[in-house]
Design an enzyme around this catalytic site. Structure first.
Site, PDB file in Angstrom:
ATOM      1  N   MET A  29      38.996  52.475 -21.611  1.00 59.83           N
ATOM      2  CA  MET A  29      37.653  52.624 -22.198  1.00 59.83           C
ATOM      3  C   MET A  29      36.598  52.183 -21.176  1.00 59.83           C
ATOM      4  O   MET A  29      35.442  51.939 -21.536  1.00 59.83           O
ATOM      5  CB  MET A  29      37.549  51.802 -23.484  1.00 59.83           C
ATOM      6  CG  MET A  29      38.515  52.300 -24.551  1.00 59.83           C
ATOM      7  SD  MET A  29      37.993  51.911 -26.216  1.00 59.83           S
ATOM      8  CE  MET A  29      38.031  50.124 -26.185  1.00 59.83           C
ATOM      9  N   GLY A  30      36.988  52.039 -19.911  1.00 61.64           N
ATOM     10  CA  GLY A  30      36.026  51.683 -18.873  1.00 61.64           C
ATOM     11  C   GLY A  30      35.745  50.196 -18.825  1.00 61.64           C
ATOM     12  O   GLY A  30      36.512  49.393 -19.354  1.00 61.64           O
ATOM     13  N   HIS A  36      42.922  46.706 -15.432  1.00 58.43           N
ATOM     14  CA  HIS A  36      42.970  48.170 -15.294  1.00 58.43           C
ATOM     15  C   HIS A  36      43.428  48.545 -13.887  1.00 58.43           C
ATOM     16  O   HIS A  36      44.207  49.489 -13.702  1.00 58.43           O
ATOM     17  CB  HIS A  36      41.586  48.780 -15.521  1.00 58.43           C
ATOM     18  CG  HIS A  36      40.985  48.517 -16.874  1.00 58.43           C
ATOM     19  ND1 HIS A  36      39.892  47.708 -17.051  1.00 58.43           N
ATOM     20  CD2 HIS A  36      41.318  48.957 -18.106  1.00 58.43           C
ATOM     21  CE1 HIS A  36      39.571  47.668 -18.343  1.00 58.43           C
ATOM     22  NE2 HIS A  36      40.426  48.415 -19.004  1.00 58.43           N
ATOM     23  N   LYS A 150      49.131  43.752 -22.301  1.00 56.45           N
ATOM     24  CA  LYS A 150      48.085  42.974 -22.983  1.00 56.45           C
ATOM     25  C   LYS A 150      47.925  43.452 -24.426  1.00 56.45           C
ATOM     26  O   LYS A 150      47.760  42.659 -25.343  1.00 56.45           O
ATOM     27  CB  LYS A 150      46.786  43.128 -22.191  1.00 56.45           C
ATOM     28  CG  LYS A 150      45.512  42.831 -22.932  1.00 56.45           C
ATOM     29  CD  LYS A 150      45.138  41.402 -22.758  1.00 56.45           C
ATOM     30  CE  LYS A 150      43.861  40.974 -23.432  1.00 56.45           C
ATOM     31  NZ  LYS A 150      43.064  41.933 -24.116  1.00 56.45           N
ATOM     32  N   ASP A 151      47.928  44.788 -24.610  1.00 56.73           N
ATOM     33  CA  ASP A 151      47.798  45.359 -25.953  1.00 56.73           C
ATOM     34  C   ASP A 151      49.201  45.703 -26.442  1.00 56.73           C
ATOM     35  O   ASP A 151      49.602  46.875 -26.477  1.00 56.73           O
ATOM     36  CB  ASP A 151      46.889  46.587 -25.902  1.00 56.73           C
ATOM     37  CG  ASP A 151      45.484  46.215 -25.460  1.00 56.73           C
ATOM     38  OD1 ASP A 151      44.668  45.876 -26.307  1.00 56.73           O
ATOM     39  OD2 ASP A 151      45.221  46.232 -24.239  1.00 56.73           O
ATOM     40  N   SER A 186      39.933  40.970 -19.966  1.00 53.79           N
ATOM     41  CA  SER A 186      39.563  41.922 -21.018  1.00 53.79           C
ATOM     42  C   SER A 186      38.106  42.304 -20.815  1.00 53.79           C
ATOM     43  O   SER A 186      37.288  41.467 -20.408  1.00 53.79           O
ATOM     44  CB  SER A 186      39.719  41.259 -22.388  1.00 53.79           C
ATOM     45  OG  SER A 186      38.987  41.982 -23.365  1.00 53.79           O
TER      46      SER A 186
HETATM   47  P1  AMP Z   1      41.028  49.219 -22.529  1.00 55.68           P
HETATM   48  O1  AMP Z   1      40.043  49.759 -21.534  1.00 55.68           O
HETATM   49  O2  AMP Z   1      40.719  47.848 -22.995  1.00 55.68           O
HETATM   50  O3  AMP Z   1      41.299  50.203 -23.648  1.00 55.68           O
HETATM   51  O4  AMP Z   1      42.398  49.079 -21.749  1.00 55.68           O
HETATM   52  C1  AMP Z   1      42.965  50.151 -21.069  1.00 55.68           C
HETATM   53  C2  AMP Z   1      44.355  49.780 -20.639  1.00 55.68           C
HETATM   54  O5  AMP Z   1      44.302  48.649 -19.782  1.00 55.68           O
HETATM   55  C3  AMP Z   1      45.270  49.408 -21.820  1.00 55.68           C
HETATM   56  O6  AMP Z   1      46.550  49.969 -21.613  1.00 55.68           O
HETATM   57  C4  AMP Z   1      45.291  47.914 -21.745  1.00 55.68           C
HETATM   58  O7  AMP Z   1      46.470  47.346 -22.282  1.00 55.68           O
HETATM   59  C5  AMP Z   1      45.214  47.680 -20.248  1.00 55.68           C
HETATM   60  N1  AMP Z   1      44.724  46.326 -19.981  1.00 55.68           N
HETATM   61  C6  AMP Z   1      43.588  45.743 -20.445  1.00 55.68           C
HETATM   62  N2  AMP Z   1      43.498  44.468 -20.026  1.00 55.68           N
HETATM   63  C7  AMP Z   1      44.617  44.224 -19.303  1.00 55.68           C
HETATM   64  C8  AMP Z   1      45.133  43.078 -18.626  1.00 55.68           C
HETATM   65  N3  AMP Z   1      44.481  41.915 -18.600  1.00 55.68           N
HETATM   66  N4  AMP Z   1      46.315  43.196 -17.975  1.00 55.68           N
HETATM   67  C9  AMP Z   1      46.989  44.365 -17.993  1.00 55.68           C
HETATM   68  N5  AMP Z   1      46.578  45.475 -18.618  1.00 55.68           N
HETATM   69  C10 AMP Z   1      45.399  45.411 -19.269  1.00 55.68           C
END
Ligand code: AMP
Length: 281
Positions: A29-30, A36, A150-151, A186
């Site tokens: 989601m950027g 990321h 993380k998720d 995050s």
């Molecule tokens: P998001 O942009 O928050 O939707 O995350 C996109 C991807 O990045 C998802 O697969 C998350 O699990 C991964 N992600 C987010 N934060 C972390 C982190 N601290 N370590 C590893 N992967 C992450």
């Protein structure tokens, strides 16, 4: 590197790439950070062509959640992707992704998988996630897709969806990246005020503490949860649970196939910040 906004243009580029290249997809989601970046690095290492999607997906946010204020930083994200040798950023508008958000077909994970942990307090969230990820899979048709541990519930649901709906895609889980002090990275950490940034350390502290206890031979899940909750005392803990890593079901005695997961809410002047974290035991 190209930043592409339309499905049509992306499909044309990928049709060409697919002839002789393997394709990796990193859905995000950027507001990109080092978490990321680690997913992206894995993809560029393992594939000839990497697509990073940047889409704040409206269907996975509840009516009282942070969809409108979620950070949107495409320019900075593009720089990061450029440096990491990403081939294409796919950054569609909500209208490009959803002809009609309220009337479209949805992918709904099994009720037993969403009626727990994050899914319990965020009704509809995982329907939105499974739907947008399916759409991205159909648009990009990657060989591999990269998701962060993380998720953890999201990863569990996506893996199951790939199995259940026969997507011919390898799901690659990537470890959690943390700040030096332990806080899991995050995009939502940027919301935290100074005081809550400090208090947020209790999540990783609770998880690290019970991991250490389990390594010393304490296998009783209830005892470990109680210890974690005492570290998180005075905080608004939404859940702290220990589950079997493969089934995502509660257990009494932990093994090396167990995972501890938590969500904690931090109320602040500008709205509540909800953080999640987990650790394999
Ligand atoms: P998001 O942009 O928050 O939707 O995350 C996109 C991807 O990045 C998802 O697969 C998350 O699990 C991964 N992600 C987010 N934060 C972390 C982190 N601290 N370590 C590893 N992967 C992450």
């Amino acid at each position: 590197m190209k930043v592409i906004k339309t499905i049509k243009e992306l499909r044309e580029i990928l049709k060409e790439a697919r002839k002789n290249k393997t394709i990796g997809l990193v859905p995000t989601m950027g507001a990109l950070h080092l978490g990321h970046a680690s997913l992206i690095k894995n993809s560029t290492k393992e594939n000839d062509f990497t697509v990073v999607s940047i889409f704040v997906n409206p269907t996975q946010f509840g009516p009282n959640e942070d969809y409108n204020k979620y950070p949107r930083t495409l320019e900075a994200d593009s720089k990061i992707c450029e440096e990491l040798d990403v081939d294409v950023i796919f950054s569609p508008s909500p209208d490009e992704m959803y002809a009609d958000q309220n009337e479209s077909t949805f992918v709904c994970p099994a009720y037993s998988d969403i009626n727990k942990l994050c899914g319990k307090s965020r009704p509809g969230h995982f329907d939105g996630v499974a739907t947008v990820v399916s759409k991205l899979f159909n648009i990009v048709k990657p060989d591999r897709a990269y998701f962060g541990e993380k998720d953890a519930q999201q990863l569990f649901i996506i893996k199951k969806m790939v199995r259940d709906l026969n997507f011919d895609i390898e799901i690659v889980p990537c470890p959690i990246i943390r700040e030096k002090d332990g806080l899991a990275l995050s995009s939502r950490n940027t919301y935290l005020n100074q005081e809550n940034r400090k208090r947020a350390l209790k999540l990783s502290k609770a998880l690290f503490t019970i991991k250490e206890m389990s390594q010393k031979g304490i296998k009783n899940a209830e005892q470990l949860v109680d210890t974690a909750l005492s570290i998180l005392e005075n905080e608004d803990v939404e859940y702290f649970e220990i589950l079997d890593l493969n089934k995502f079901e509660k257990i009494d005695t932990i093994s090396n196939e167990s995972i501890a997961l938590c969500a904690v809410k931090f109320p602040q002047e500008n709205g509540t910040v909800r953080l999640i974290d987990n650790i394999k035991l």
